[in-house]
Design a protein around this motif. Structure first.
Motif, PDB file in Angstrom:
ATOM      1  N   THR A 138      -6.778  -5.886   0.129  1.00  0.00           N
ATOM      2  CA  THR A 138      -6.113  -6.967   0.833  1.00  0.00           C
ATOM      3  C   THR A 138      -6.658  -7.086   2.245  1.00  0.00           C
ATOM      4  N   GLN A 139      -6.315  -8.168   2.889  1.00  0.00           N
ATOM      5  CA  GLN A 139      -6.810  -8.404   4.246  1.00  0.00           C
ATOM      6  C   GLN A 139      -5.802  -7.948   5.282  1.00  0.00           C
ATOM      7  N   MET A 140      -6.317  -7.664   6.451  1.00  0.00           N
ATOM      8  CA  MET A 140      -5.462  -7.289   7.587  1.00  0.00           C
ATOM      9  C   MET A 140      -4.388  -8.352   7.798  1.00  0.00           C
ATOM     10  N   GLY A 141      -3.201  -7.894   8.131  1.00  0.00           N
ATOM     11  CA  GLY A 141      -2.109  -8.794   8.437  1.00  0.00           C
ATOM     12  C   GLY A 141      -1.242  -9.146   7.249  1.00  0.00           C
ATOM     13  N   ASN A 142      -1.733  -8.882   6.035  1.00  0.00           N
ATOM     14  CA  ASN A 142      -0.937  -9.191   4.846  1.00  0.00           C
ATOM     15  C   ASN A 142       0.184  -8.174   4.640  1.00  0.00           C
ATOM     16  N   ASP A 143       1.146  -8.559   3.809  1.00  0.00           N
ATOM     17  CA  ASP A 143       2.234  -7.662   3.402  1.00  0.00           C
ATOM     18  C   ASP A 143       2.036  -7.327   1.919  1.00  0.00           C
TER      19      ASP A 143
ATOM     20  N   PHE B 111       6.048   0.375   7.532  1.00  0.00           N
ATOM     21  CA  PHE B 111       6.226   0.973   6.206  1.00  0.00           C
ATOM     22  C   PHE B 111       7.724   1.095   5.934  1.00  0.00           C
ATOM     23  N   SER B 112       8.164   0.494   4.841  1.00  0.00           N
ATOM     24  CA  SER B 112       9.579   0.590   4.517  1.00  0.00           C
ATOM     25  C   SER B 112       9.754   0.952   3.047  1.00  0.00           C
TER      26      SER B 112
ATOM     27  N   GLU C 204      -2.957  -2.908   8.415  1.00  0.00           N
ATOM     28  CA  GLU C 204      -4.021  -2.640   9.370  1.00  0.00           C
ATOM     29  C   GLU C 204      -5.139  -1.857   8.667  1.00  0.00           C
ATOM     30  N   LEU C 205      -6.335  -1.892   9.291  1.00  0.00           N
ATOM     31  CA  LEU C 205      -7.477  -1.185   8.699  1.00  0.00           C
ATOM     32  C   LEU C 205      -7.159   0.292   8.461  1.00  0.00           C
ATOM     33  N   GLY C 206      -6.428   0.891   9.395  1.00  0.00           N
ATOM     34  CA  GLY C 206      -6.110   2.317   9.312  1.00  0.00           C
ATOM     35  C   GLY C 206      -5.142   2.674   8.203  1.00  0.00           C
ATOM     36  N   ASP C 207      -4.575   1.661   7.567  1.00  0.00           N
ATOM     37  CA  ASP C 207      -3.667   1.928   6.446  1.00  0.00           C
ATOM     38  C   ASP C 207      -4.435   2.216   5.157  1.00  0.00           C
ATOM     39  N   SER C 208      -5.725   1.980   5.190  1.00  0.00           N
ATOM     40  CA  SER C 208      -6.542   2.244   4.000  1.00  0.00           C
ATOM     41  C   SER C 208      -6.468   3.730   3.649  1.00  0.00           C
ATOM     42  N   ALA C 209      -6.082   4.003   2.417  1.00  0.00           N
ATOM     43  CA  ALA C 209      -5.884   5.387   1.967  1.00  0.00           C
ATOM     44  C   ALA C 209      -5.462   5.336   0.509  1.00  0.00           C
TER      45      ALA C 209
ATOM     46  N   GLY D  71      -1.754   7.630  -8.140  1.00  0.00           N
ATOM     47  CA  GLY D  71      -2.180   7.091  -6.859  1.00  0.00           C
ATOM     48  C   GLY D  71      -2.470   5.604  -6.872  1.00  0.00           C
ATOM     49  N   THR D  72      -2.340   5.021  -5.694  1.00  0.00           N
ATOM     50  CA  THR D  72      -2.724   3.628  -5.451  1.00  0.00           C
ATOM     51  C   THR D  72      -3.741   3.635  -4.322  1.00  0.00           C
ATOM     52  N   ARG D  73      -4.951   3.192  -4.631  1.00  0.00           N
ATOM     53  CA  ARG D  73      -5.989   3.157  -3.608  1.00  0.00           C
ATOM     54  C   ARG D  73      -5.890   1.826  -2.872  1.00  0.00           C
ATOM     55  N   LEU D  74      -5.465   1.891  -1.622  1.00  0.00           N
ATOM     56  CA  LEU D  74      -5.294   0.691  -0.795  1.00  0.00           C
ATOM     57  C   LEU D  74      -6.504   0.545   0.115  1.00  0.00           C
ATOM     58  N   THR D  75      -7.125  -0.625   0.052  1.00  0.00           N
ATOM     59  CA  THR D  75      -8.258  -0.941   0.927  1.00  0.00           C
ATOM     60  C   THR D  75      -7.908  -2.181   1.726  1.00  0.00           C
ATOM     61  N   VAL D  76      -7.903  -2.040   3.034  1.00  0.00           N
ATOM     62  CA  VAL D  76      -7.593  -3.156   3.920  1.00  0.00           C
ATOM     63  C   VAL D  76      -8.890  -3.613   4.577  1.00  0.00           C
ATOM     64  N   THR D  77      -9.210  -4.887   4.410  1.00  0.00           N
ATOM     65  CA  THR D  77     -10.483  -5.405   4.949  1.00  0.00           C
ATOM     66  C   THR D  77     -10.232  -6.352   6.122  1.00  0.00           C
TER      67      THR D  77
END
Lengths: 111, 113
Positions: free
Chosen positions: A13-18, A64-65, A82-87, A105-111
């Protein structure tokens, strides 16, 4: 019969998205967790719920909620990504007589 | 702050050899657990050793705990290619410290056929 299942497996997903990650366990455990694993494989606890009650809330941004509609489900909603949420985010469950059981696991990539 | 630290960070051995991984921690614990993580998967519990135990066995696994040195070791005997994975120690803290499980950074084990 997956004991702890989380969806989606991949999330780009892109930065700023929920976005939200869902987790369900069919083990009858009363405690559920969210862990974050970074690129160096360091695994850190984020939240823990026991019978739908929040018991561990580590120093995690308010973006994070977690939400636990019942003791078999623990979802994670992330606002303004945010980019740093990628994990890789892992859901886990346990009981007083059982060790942690992890989802895949869920691999989250923020671009 | 990080509780457990594993040593070595990476270990490469031949099938049939033994693999030893070490874990050190900082505060008093209720128990210490070892987990395995295969690539792209979640962690799987291997063995738990309580603070009043010194050694425990499970199949080809042998775990020791030295609370005076705040350290533990995991020995995998007669390793197999299928043992290739990352291995994590996790400490279950004293009740007074919240009782949460804290993981080390893991040892990446590669077993070559």
């Amino acid at each position: 019969d997956t004991a702890v299942s989380q969806t989606p497996k991949y999330l780009v997903t892109q930065m700023g998205n929920d976005k939200s990650i869902k987790c369900e366990q069919n083990l009858g455990h009363d405690t559920m967790y969210w862990y974050k694993q970074d690129s160096k494989k360091f695994l850190k606890i984020m939240f823990s719920y026991n019978n739908k009650e929040l018991i561990i809330n580590e120093t995690v941004p308010n973006r994070f909620s977690p939400k636990s509609p019942d003791k078999a489900h623990l979802n994670l909603h992330i606002n303004s990504l945010e980019l740093g949420d990628s994990a890789v985010y892992f859901c886990a469950s346990s009981s007083r007589v059982s060790p942690l059981h992890f989802g895949n696991g869920t691999r989250l990539t923020v671009t | 702050s990080q509780q457990g630290e594993e040593d070595p960070q990476a270990l490469s051995i031949q099938e049939g050899e033994n693999a030893t991984m070490n874990c050190s921690y900082k505060t008093s614990i209720n128990n210490l657990q070892w987990y395995r993580q295969n690539s792209g998967r979640g962690l799987v519990h291997l063995i738990l050793i309580r603070s009043n135990e010194r050694e425990k066995h499970s199949g080809r696994l042998r775990v020791t705990l030295d609370t005076s040195k705040k350290s533990s070791s995991l020995l995998i005997t007669a390793s197999r290619a299928a043992d290739t994975a990352s291995y994590f120690c996790a400490t279950d803290l004293d009740y007074n410290q919240g009782g949460k499980l804290i993981f080390g950074q893991g040892t990446e084990l590669s077993v070559k056929p």
